[in-house]
Design a protein around this motif. Structure first.
Motif, PDB file in Angstrom:
ATOM      1  N   ASN A  80      40.664   0.251  12.108  1.00  0.00           N
ATOM      2  CA  ASN A  80      40.087  -0.063  10.808  1.00  0.00           C
ATOM      3  C   ASN A  80      40.886  -1.143  10.093  1.00  0.00           C
ATOM      4  O   ASN A  80      40.327  -2.109   9.553  1.00  0.00           O
ATOM      5  CB  ASN A  80      40.028   1.213   9.972  1.00  0.00           C
ATOM      6  CG  ASN A  80      39.240   1.030   8.687  1.00  0.00           C
ATOM      7  OD1 ASN A  80      39.721   0.394   7.767  1.00  0.00           O
ATOM      8  ND2 ASN A  80      38.055   1.600   8.634  1.00  0.00           N
ATOM      9  N   LEU A  81      42.202  -0.998  10.063  1.00  0.00           N
ATOM     10  CA  LEU A  81      43.057  -1.959   9.352  1.00  0.00           C
ATOM     11  C   LEU A  81      42.981  -3.345   9.987  1.00  0.00           C
ATOM     12  O   LEU A  81      42.940  -4.364   9.284  1.00  0.00           O
ATOM     13  CB  LEU A  81      44.501  -1.456   9.325  1.00  0.00           C
ATOM     14  CG  LEU A  81      44.778  -0.277   8.390  1.00  0.00           C
ATOM     15  CD1 LEU A  81      46.197   0.227   8.586  1.00  0.00           C
ATOM     16  CD2 LEU A  81      44.559  -0.709   6.945  1.00  0.00           C
ATOM     17  N   ASP A 108      27.145   1.957  21.213  1.00  0.00           N
ATOM     18  CA  ASP A 108      28.204   1.086  20.717  1.00  0.00           C
ATOM     19  C   ASP A 108      28.425  -0.059  21.693  1.00  0.00           C
ATOM     20  O   ASP A 108      27.640  -0.258  22.639  1.00  0.00           O
ATOM     21  CB  ASP A 108      29.489   1.876  20.465  1.00  0.00           C
ATOM     22  CG  ASP A 108      29.970   2.634  21.701  1.00  0.00           C
ATOM     23  OD1 ASP A 108      29.507   2.319  22.819  1.00  0.00           O
ATOM     24  OD2 ASP A 108      30.807   3.556  21.548  1.00  0.00           O
ATOM     25  N   ASP A 109      29.488  -0.816  21.489  1.00  0.00           N
ATOM     26  CA  ASP A 109      29.728  -2.003  22.313  1.00  0.00           C
ATOM     27  C   ASP A 109      29.871  -1.650  23.787  1.00  0.00           C
ATOM     28  O   ASP A 109      29.306  -2.310  24.659  1.00  0.00           O
ATOM     29  CB  ASP A 109      30.986  -2.722  21.811  1.00  0.00           C
ATOM     30  CG  ASP A 109      31.284  -3.981  22.610  1.00  0.00           C
ATOM     31  OD1 ASP A 109      30.387  -4.837  22.724  1.00  0.00           O
ATOM     32  OD2 ASP A 109      32.415  -4.102  23.124  1.00  0.00           O
ATOM     33  N   TYR A 142      36.811  -1.153  16.984  1.00  0.00           N
ATOM     34  CA  TYR A 142      36.349  -0.438  15.794  1.00  0.00           C
ATOM     35  C   TYR A 142      34.836  -0.201  15.836  1.00  0.00           C
ATOM     36  O   TYR A 142      34.269   0.351  14.910  1.00  0.00           O
ATOM     37  CB  TYR A 142      36.743  -1.261  14.551  1.00  0.00           C
ATOM     38  CG  TYR A 142      36.413  -0.609  13.236  1.00  0.00           C
ATOM     39  CD1 TYR A 142      36.988   0.595  12.854  1.00  0.00           C
ATOM     40  CD2 TYR A 142      35.516  -1.226  12.359  1.00  0.00           C
ATOM     41  CE1 TYR A 142      36.674   1.180  11.635  1.00  0.00           C
ATOM     42  CE2 TYR A 142      35.196  -0.639  11.140  1.00  0.00           C
ATOM     43  CZ  TYR A 142      35.777   0.556  10.780  1.00  0.00           C
ATOM     44  OH  TYR A 142      35.471   1.142   9.582  1.00  0.00           O
ATOM     45  N   ASP A 143      34.180  -0.587  16.930  1.00  0.00           N
ATOM     46  CA  ASP A 143      32.716  -0.564  16.973  1.00  0.00           C
ATOM     47  C   ASP A 143      32.163   0.860  16.912  1.00  0.00           C
ATOM     48  O   ASP A 143      31.150   1.112  16.245  1.00  0.00           O
ATOM     49  CB  ASP A 143      32.209  -1.276  18.222  1.00  0.00           C
ATOM     50  CG  ASP A 143      32.863  -0.772  19.488  1.00  0.00           C
ATOM     51  OD1 ASP A 143      34.069  -1.026  19.668  1.00  0.00           O
ATOM     52  OD2 ASP A 143      32.177  -0.126  20.311  1.00  0.00           O
ATOM     53  N   SER A 144      32.793   1.808  17.587  1.00  0.00           N
ATOM     54  CA  SER A 144      32.283   3.185  17.566  1.00  0.00           C
ATOM     55  C   SER A 144      32.386   3.774  16.164  1.00  0.00           C
ATOM     56  O   SER A 144      31.429   4.364  15.645  1.00  0.00           O
ATOM     57  CB  SER A 144      33.055   4.056  18.559  1.00  0.00           C
ATOM     58  OG  SER A 144      32.914   3.569  19.873  1.00  0.00           O
ATOM     59  N   LYS A 145      33.551   3.629  15.560  1.00  0.00           N
ATOM     60  CA  LYS A 145      33.750   4.130  14.206  1.00  0.00           C
ATOM     61  C   LYS A 145      32.808   3.436  13.236  1.00  0.00           C
ATOM     62  O   LYS A 145      32.218   4.071  12.344  1.00  0.00           O
ATOM     63  CB  LYS A 145      35.205   3.905  13.784  1.00  0.00           C
ATOM     64  CG  LYS A 145      35.552   4.428  12.406  1.00  0.00           C
ATOM     65  CD  LYS A 145      35.591   5.938  12.348  1.00  0.00           C
ATOM     66  CE  LYS A 145      36.114   6.432  11.011  1.00  0.00           C
ATOM     67  NZ  LYS A 145      36.142   7.895  10.920  1.00  0.00           N
ATOM     68  N   PHE A 146      32.638   2.131  13.401  1.00  0.00           N
ATOM     69  CA  PHE A 146      31.752   1.377  12.506  1.00  0.00           C
ATOM     70  C   PHE A 146      30.302   1.841  12.641  1.00  0.00           C
ATOM     71  O   PHE A 146      29.601   2.006  11.642  1.00  0.00           O
ATOM     72  CB  PHE A 146      31.857  -0.118  12.795  1.00  0.00           C
ATOM     73  CG  PHE A 146      30.784  -0.920  12.115  1.00  0.00           C
ATOM     74  CD1 PHE A 146      30.837  -1.149  10.750  1.00  0.00           C
ATOM     75  CD2 PHE A 146      29.702  -1.430  12.828  1.00  0.00           C
ATOM     76  CE1 PHE A 146      29.842  -1.864  10.110  1.00  0.00           C
ATOM     77  CE2 PHE A 146      28.709  -2.142  12.203  1.00  0.00           C
ATOM     78  CZ  PHE A 146      28.771  -2.365  10.832  1.00  0.00           C
ATOM     79  N   MET A 147      29.836   2.039  13.863  1.00  0.00           N
ATOM     80  CA  MET A 147      28.447   2.439  14.065  1.00  0.00           C
ATOM     81  C   MET A 147      28.192   3.832  13.469  1.00  0.00           C
ATOM     82  O   MET A 147      27.134   4.089  12.904  1.00  0.00           O
ATOM     83  CB  MET A 147      28.098   2.430  15.546  1.00  0.00           C
ATOM     84  CG  MET A 147      28.026   1.032  16.151  1.00  0.00           C
ATOM     85  SD  MET A 147      26.804  -0.029  15.352  1.00  0.00           S
ATOM     86  CE  MET A 147      25.291   0.820  15.762  1.00  0.00           C
TER      87      MET A 147
END
Length: 908
Positions: free
Chosen positions: A462-463, A291-292, A358-363
């Protein structure tokens, strides 16, 4: 052209597609067959030019008016939002279409033209459709492969974006190699980035300031054996590589003195992982996510001397270009596979993801979506037309040319906002087959949360990301009229992430396909700079792996539809004083119900009658050019921005880790000075020669090894020196023998007579010299060939061929040795070994030499008696029975040949 340029075109933009109105008014593509393949040709949208005059269209649909004013009118002042309750900005504005009265016969004909059907025994395809269409077309660039770059002329510097997947082979470690060969999964091989993580966070881990996944801790520390408390810090292993390489190179490894050697071999064997750790690691390492924070913390950035702790690895590199026609030794240093990404510049959506943590959740969501782990969110195969513009070299590699080719392509796609909304509505983690490289910080724990403990962290990130994405859509949306929609625009795009898919293992299933072993996912952060590289240390020597590289590209397109169609019909006329029609009285009606309905386009001449409704209006019978506009159609253009995430294949390659080629051998032949009838050869392993190509092959297995090696190292056959030294030491000398002269090196196949092991069983040293002897029959020629195999079994450069014989001269034995080079085996093959000489040129006498001379002939006598009086040749100096010489000189070689010939006169 620094890269391959792609135009990825939505199928809705093609003539004859499901979007018929575009085909009628322009703004579409066609595919044209050309000599090189298929190319795109475009037809622009036909409307007013900037100066107010009508442009010259390449094609105009005849039933639509194209005179005086633009054929399509749009009232931009009444553009309005369709639904305020919808998150995505959505707009509509009315469009007025006018029919050409020269071709439109009446109102029913006009309706048929718009909606399709039959009129007057002619079938019409509809040009109006209320289906939903989208346009996610965009331009993209792909790198050339290193091998493509190597094949280009040396002066070509135009291809600067180059991707390479190769390997590095650092040192030969027999115990390590044998250990990992026995593992049932590559995922259990030590991971370079985990050791880097322990090097960076050693103190924090020891102090308990950061949390490491327990399975990862057991995996790296060998169930707690290698910890700082026990005097071993796994991160310290990265500092020992130079000592280890030196000792292993000299075969002087003392595992007791070297922590890394212990870790890679004996310690792993003596401290096996528990069954639970093995099971959990196999599960989590199916997907390793950077992630980032992982990209920017230093864990991803591995120094050149640190990666060399592993004997070998596979290496990915996006900018490899050097040594076009060599074996690219400048970056093939050891035994790994390396990859280099290009960062996305000026990322917008990616920055929203990054800035809102949100990068971890997105990945993880990206992994689950494109691995098809989720029932309610799966990508679909979407067809596009991809036009690729690229350069390629000529067959002789002296020039290059540009090529353009268009073909249908399928890309896996998903609606990006659907992804984000799915994440918002499903906050619990649904899969655990992944590992975030690094420590367990709050973001990563939230992404892995399956009970709701980090509900707030997941929801707020997320929001915020969704809000910023939607706000950017409203700001950047620029569709104001049909021209904005139908001009062949290129949508903006950005690369959010990359994936490397690793395939290998034994084939399984009915199709006998290899399994996906592992996926590596990389967030394309702002700090993910060009030139970074990736190394996969979890590979086995000599085993094929296929790596597929994908980019996840977000296209900011548009979704649109037409609705609320209404047409005009003539309900009356207004005549002038002469009884001629001055105006038509028109009424808009719903073509589905035939009921009257108000017009959508506001600024119209209303019917001057107290009984007139909003559906009725007038139209001049003559607009000044012999036409009128009694046929009208109003409808809405509804549009909204659309975000589609596409999986774009970047590159694919199958390769294996291999040692390099052993050196040449030097041969000194001799005979035994006795009656044993033996010949002997002293075989010496020579020093490395960097000016040699890949050696000739003997067997089909050699051919396979050669092809694998050239492919893995991106070497073009016979056009690049093998300038990498064999890493493992020489181990065997092979001796081949034939009893007849070979016509090619391949004749020695299956004629191996001796293999000499160079390993001393006591000292375990490898000798560089050996003796080979052979008992032969006297007075018979034999042909010998020698080469070396290294510890990894790689065949080396061949010796010359030794033509050898032992002569028995009345009991006295002596030997004769002649050297035959491989080039001497080549024999000219004459397709036409003979040719009539006269077909090349002809030496024809002058006519004066052929003319009859009758001075001494008595024509009154019998002809037979006068034959000897007839003289052939009227010249005083005849050529008959005289010898002549002609010299021919080759213009190419300068060689000469003399031809001696005599002209003889036949008397019979």
């Amino acid at each position: 052209m620094s890269s391959k340029e792609l135009k990825i075109i939505d199928l809705n933009l093609f003539s004859g597609s499901g979007e018929p109105f575009r085909t009628a008014v322009g703004g579409y593509y066609d595919i044209l067959s050309a000599s090189d393949g298929e190319v795109l040709i475009s037809t622009p949208y036909y409307n007013r030019r900037g100066d107010g005059e009508l442009g010259e269209p390449p094609y105009v649909y005849p039933f639509i008016a194209a005179v005086k004013d633009s054929m399509i009118k749009i009232d931009e002042d009444v553009k309005k939002t369709i639904d305020d309750e919808v998150l995505i900005p959505n707009y509509r504005f009315p469009i007025r279409l006018e029919g050409n009265s020269e071709y439109v016969r009446d109102s029913n004909h006009w309706k048929t033209i718009l909606l399709g059907g039959t009129f007057g025994h002619i079938d019409y395809d509809a040009i109006y459709s209320d289906s939903v269409f989208d346009n996610h077309s965009f331009d993209y660039s792909l790198p050339y492969s290193q091998k493509e770059y190597n094949s280009m002329p040396e002066e070509t510097e135009i291809a600067s974006d180059v991707i390479q997947i190769t390997y590095e082979y650092n040192y030969y470690h027999d115990k390590y190699q044998k250990y990992i060969d026995k593992l049932d999964s590559e995922l259990l091989i030590p991971n370079l980035y985990l050791l880097k993580m322990y090097q960076i966070y050693a103190d924090e881990i020891a102090a308990g300031d950061i949390t490491i996944d327990k399975d990862i801790e057991n995996f790296v520390t060998l169930e707690g054996t290698y910890t700082k408390e026990n005097g071993y810090a796994p991160g310290n292993l990265l500092d020992e590589v130079n000592v280890l390489k030196h000792k292993l190179r000299l075969d002087h490894v003392d595992e007791k003195d070297l922590l890394l050697s212990q870790y890679l071999t004996s310690s792993i064997i003596l401290n096996p992982l528990s069954a639970s750790t093995i099971s959990n690691i196999k599960n989590k390492f199916q997907n390793i996510i950077f992630d980032d924070d992982a990209m920017n913390s230093g864990v991803y950035q591995v120094a050149s001397d640190e990666k060399d702790i592993f004997p070998f690895y596979i290496k990915f590199n996006f900018t490899a270009q050097e040594n076009r026609n060599s074996s690219i030794a400048s970056y093939i240093e050891n035994n790994n596979i390396k990859f280099n990404f290009t960062a996305q510049e000026n990322s917008s959506i990616a920055s929203y993801i990054e800035d809102n943590d949100y990068d971890s959740k997105f990945m993880k969501l990206l992994k689950e979506t494109f691995n098809e782990d989720l029932e309610d969110l799966t990508p679909e195969d979407t067809e596009f037309v991809t036009e690729t513009t690229f350069i390629s070299a000529s067959s002789d590699r002296t020039t290059y040319s540009e090529h353009i080719n268009a073909e249908n392509s399928e890309y896996r796609t998903v609606d990006f906002l659907d992804m984000l909304l799915y994440s918002k509505n499903n906050i619990f983690s649904e899969t655990d087959d992944c590992y975030f490289m690094g420590d367990l910080d709050e973001k990563r724990l939230a992404a892995l949360d399956d009970i709701g403990y980090y509900r707030y962290v997941n929801s707020i990130g997320n929001l915020k990301a969704i809000t910023e994405v939607i706000n950017s859509l409203d700001t950047d949306f620029d569709i104001e009229n049909l021209a904005d929609l139908y001009n062949l625009r290129t949508n903006t795009n950005e690369t959010l992430a990359y994936r490397i898919e690793k395939i290998g293992g034994l084939p399984s299933g009915d199709s006998k396909t290899q399994n996906v072993l592992q996926n590596f996912w990389f967030f394309n952060s702002d700090d993910f700079m060009q030139g970074s590289e990736f190394y996969d240390s979890q590979v086995k020597y000599g085993k094929d792996y296929t790596y597929n590289v994908y980019a996840y590209v977000l296209s900011t397109g548009v979704k649109y539809s037409f609705s609320d169609l209404r047409l005009t019909r003539v309900i009356g006329t207004i005549d002038d004083d002469d009884g001629e029609i001055e105006k038509y009285c028109l009424e808009f009606y719903n073509p589905e119900t035939d009921e009257a309905i108000e017009s959508l386009y506001i600024n119209e001449e209303q019917l001057d009658s107290e009984y007139a409704t909003d559906a009725q209006l007038t139209s001049k019978a003559d607009d000044g050019d012999g036409s009128d506009s009694r046929y009208k159609a109003d409808f809405y253009l509804n549009c909204e921005p659309s975000l589609k995430l596409l999986e774009i294949p970047v590159f694919s390659k199958t390769l294996k880790v291999m040692d390099h080629i052993p050196n040449q051998v030097n041969i000194s032949p001799y005979q035994y000075m006795d009656m044993s009838q033996k010949l002997g050869f002293t075989v010496n392993y020579e020093i490395f020669n960097e000016y040699l190509n890949y050696p000739s092959t003997i067997s089909s297995n050699d051919d396979t090894i050669k092809n694998d090696y050239l492919n893995a190292n991106d070497i073009i056959e016979d056009e690049g020196y093998i300038d990498n030294v064999s890493v493992s030491r020489q181990r065997y000398f092979e001796v081949y023998r034939l009893d007849k002269k070979p016509t090619s090196i391949g004749d020695f196949d299956k004629n191996l007579i001796k293999t000499i092991d160079l390993r001393d069983p006591v000292t375990l040293e490898n000798f560089s010299t050996a003796q080979a002897d052979d008992k032969i029959i006297t007075n018979k020629k034999y042909y010998y060939l020698f080469r070396t195999l290294n510890e990894q079994g790689m065949p080396g450069h061949l010796s010359e061929i030794y033509e050898s014989q032992l002569i028995n001269d009345g009991g006295y034995l002596y030997s004769i040795f002649n050297i035959i080079f491989e080039s001497d085996l080549e024999e000219d093959i004459f397709v036409n070994p003979a040719r009539a000489f006269k077909k090349i040129f002809e030496l024809k006498p002058n006519l004066s030499q052929m003319a009859f001379k009758y001075d001494d002939v008595d024509f009154d006598s019998i002809a037979l008696t006068q034959l000897e009086n007839l003289v052939v040749g009227s010249s005083d100096d005849t050529i008959w029975n005289k010898q002549f010489k002609v010299r021919l000189t080759s213009k190419k070689t300068g060689k000469k040949i003399d031809l001696n010939f005599t002209y003889k006169l036949l008397t019979e």
